[in-house]
Motif scaffolding. Structure first.
Motif, short mmCIF file in Angstrom:
data_model
loop_
_atom_site.label_atom_id
_atom_site.label_comp_id
_atom_site.label_asym_id
_atom_site.label_seq_id
_atom_site.Cartn_x
_atom_site.Cartn_y
_atom_site.Cartn_z
N GLN A 139 0.84 -1.19 0.00
CA GLN A 139 0.00 0.00 0.00
C GLN A 139 0.87 1.24 0.00
O GLN A 139 1.88 1.32 0.72
CB GLN A 139 -0.92 0.00 1.21
CG GLN A 139 -1.90 1.17 1.21
CD GLN A 139 -3.07 0.96 2.14
OE1 GLN A 139 -3.10 0.00 2.90
NE2 GLN A 139 -4.04 1.85 2.09
N PHE A 140 0.49 2.22 -0.80
CA PHE A 140 1.17 3.52 -0.84
C PHE A 140 0.28 4.50 -0.10
O PHE A 140 -0.93 4.55 -0.33
CB PHE A 140 1.34 3.95 -2.30
CG PHE A 140 2.41 4.97 -2.57
CD1 PHE A 140 2.48 5.58 -3.80
CD2 PHE A 140 3.34 5.32 -1.61
CE1 PHE A 140 3.48 6.51 -4.09
CE2 PHE A 140 4.33 6.25 -1.87
CZ PHE A 140 4.41 6.86 -3.12
N GLY A 141 0.84 5.27 0.81
CA GLY A 141 0.06 6.20 1.59
C GLY A 141 -0.60 7.27 0.73
O GLY A 141 -0.10 7.61 -0.35
N ASP A 142 -1.70 7.80 1.23
CA ASP A 142 -2.45 8.81 0.48
C ASP A 142 -1.57 10.00 0.11
O ASP A 142 -1.71 10.59 -0.97
CB ASP A 142 -3.64 9.30 1.29
CG ASP A 142 -4.71 8.23 1.43
OD1 ASP A 142 -5.55 8.35 2.35
OD2 ASP A 142 -4.70 7.27 0.63
N ALA A 143 -0.69 10.39 1.02
CA ALA A 143 0.18 11.54 0.79
C ALA A 143 1.49 11.17 0.10
O ALA A 143 2.35 12.04 -0.10
CB ALA A 143 0.50 12.23 2.12
N ARG A 144 1.64 9.93 -0.26
CA ARG A 144 2.83 9.41 -0.95
C ARG A 144 4.11 9.63 -0.13
O ARG A 144 5.18 9.89 -0.67
CB ARG A 144 2.96 10.01 -2.34
CG ARG A 144 1.87 9.51 -3.29
CD ARG A 144 2.08 10.04 -4.69
NE ARG A 144 1.86 11.48 -4.74
CZ ARG A 144 2.37 12.27 -5.67
NH1 ARG A 144 3.13 11.79 -6.61
NH2 ARG A 144 2.11 13.56 -5.64
N LYS A 145 3.98 9.54 1.20
CA LYS A 145 5.15 9.66 2.06
C LYS A 145 5.48 8.34 2.74
O LYS A 145 6.54 8.22 3.38
CB LYS A 145 4.89 10.70 3.15
CG LYS A 145 4.76 12.13 2.67
CD LYS A 145 4.57 13.06 3.85
CE LYS A 145 4.48 14.51 3.40
NZ LYS A 145 4.33 15.42 4.58
N ASP A 146 4.60 7.36 2.65
CA ASP A 146 4.83 6.12 3.36
C ASP A 146 4.22 4.95 2.62
O ASP A 146 3.37 5.13 1.73
CB ASP A 146 4.25 6.20 4.78
CG ASP A 146 2.78 6.59 4.75
OD1 ASP A 146 2.49 7.78 4.92
OD2 ASP A 146 1.94 5.71 4.53
N SER A 147 4.66 3.77 3.01
CA SER A 147 4.16 2.56 2.36
C SER A 147 4.24 1.41 3.35
O SER A 147 4.99 1.47 4.34
CB SER A 147 5.00 2.24 1.13
OG SER A 147 4.51 1.09 0.45
N SER A 148 3.45 0.40 3.09
CA SER A 148 3.50 -0.79 3.93
C SER A 148 3.46 -2.03 3.06
O SER A 148 2.94 -2.02 1.93
CB SER A 148 2.34 -0.81 4.93
OG SER A 148 1.10 -0.88 4.24
N LEU A 149 4.04 -3.09 3.62
CA LEU A 149 4.03 -4.41 2.99
C LEU A 149 3.44 -5.38 4.00
O LEU A 149 3.98 -5.51 5.10
CB LEU A 149 5.46 -4.82 2.61
CG LEU A 149 5.75 -6.30 2.43
CD1 LEU A 149 4.90 -6.90 1.32
CD2 LEU A 149 7.23 -6.52 2.15
N HIS A 150 2.37 -6.03 3.64
CA HIS A 150 1.73 -7.00 4.51
C HIS A 150 1.85 -8.38 3.88
O HIS A 150 1.54 -8.55 2.69
CB HIS A 150 0.25 -6.65 4.71
CG HIS A 150 -0.46 -7.58 5.64
ND1 HIS A 150 -0.35 -7.49 7.01
CD2 HIS A 150 -1.29 -8.62 5.39
CE1 HIS A 150 -1.08 -8.44 7.57
NE2 HIS A 150 -1.66 -9.13 6.61
N ILE A 151 2.32 -9.33 4.68
CA ILE A 151 2.42 -10.71 4.20
C ILE A 151 1.44 -11.56 5.00
O ILE A 151 1.46 -11.55 6.24
CB ILE A 151 3.84 -11.27 4.32
CG1 ILE A 151 4.82 -10.40 3.53
CG2 ILE A 151 3.89 -12.71 3.84
CD1 ILE A 151 6.27 -10.87 3.62
N THR A 152 0.61 -12.28 4.30
CA THR A 152 -0.36 -13.17 4.91
C THR A 152 0.17 -14.60 4.91
O THR A 152 0.70 -15.05 3.90
CB THR A 152 -1.69 -13.12 4.14
OG1 THR A 152 -2.16 -11.76 4.11
CG2 THR A 152 -2.75 -14.00 4.78
N ALA A 153 0.02 -15.26 6.03
CA ALA A 153 0.43 -16.67 6.13
C ALA A 153 1.85 -16.87 5.63
O ALA A 153 2.09 -17.59 4.65
CB ALA A 153 -0.55 -17.56 5.38
#
Lengths: 113, 112
Positions: free
Chosen positions: A64-78
């Protein structure tokens, strides 16, 4: 200099658990990339996000890219042992030399069987 | 065959020695980069080149020099190696249209 901070720096989990890795900055980026690096090899691109709020999925990985384009996340399932590696985020600046990436310090993920 | 190759893969040298690390690519990309990687610091840009006649300093260029001998070749030199240059060095390439960088396998350099 634009800085990217990644957290956590180290993460050790059991197979099957979920996890989230964060990449944060006070600067705005035109796009953000996630790479994975395995021992003895160079980083390999996983995904590029370019639009604020954008969500991309790659099998069990969600970026996911943050709305303000200053941050991001990576989520791993299982998570699986094959997900083990160093995860790096890299941002492309709005101004300055084109295609010059700023890399975060990385998150070393270990998934135990 | 690998698209981006680096030689040598490992090198141990002594303080004061001149070292050259070489990078070759078969991707046909115009842009090439040299990074160093240290634990907890991620990848830091040393030098980059957008074409054969273009050389630019990166974040940490002191103590290093580069040569772009051809579109496919970009070498990094340490004129007088010092112990704090011990690190993993990566070469990368990209084309001018997309931002993806393609990395070589790295050179592990140890300066004693």
């Amino acid at each position: 200099t634009q800085l990217l901070e990644q957290s956590p720096q180290f993460l050790s989990i059991q197979e099957g658990e979920n996890l989230t890795v964060y990449c944060n900055s006070s600067s705005v980026f035109s796009s953000l990339q996630w790479y994975r690096q395995e021992p003895g090899e160079g980083p390999v691109l996983l995904v590029t996000v370019v639009t604020g709020g954008e969500v991309k999925k790659l099998k069990r990985l969600t970026f996911q890219f943050g709305d303000a384009r200053k941050d991001s996340s990576l989520h791993i399932t299982a998570a699986q042992p094959g997900d083990t590696g160093l995860y790096l985020c890299a941002g492309s600046p709005l101004v300055g030399s084109a295609r010059q990436l700023t890399f975060g310090s990385g998150t070393q993920l270990t998934v135990l069987p | 065959d690998a698209d981006v190759t680096q030689t040598p893969r490992n090198r141990i040298t002594k303080t004061g020695k001149r070292i050259m690390l070489e990078c070759s690519q078969t991707k046909g990309h115009d842009r090439m980069y040299w990074y160093r990687q240290d634990p907890g610091l991620g990848l830091r840009l040393i030098y980059y080149s957008f074409d054969v006649k273009d050389i630019n300093k990166g974040e940490i260029s002191d103590g290093y020099s580069v040569s772009r001998q051809a579109q496919a070749k970009f070498s990094l030199s340490l004129e007088s190696a010092i112990p704090n240059q011990t690190a993993l060095y990566f070469c990368a390439t990209s084309d001018h249209l997309e931002g993806t960088q393609y990395f070589g396998p790295g050179t592990r350099l140890t300066v004693l």
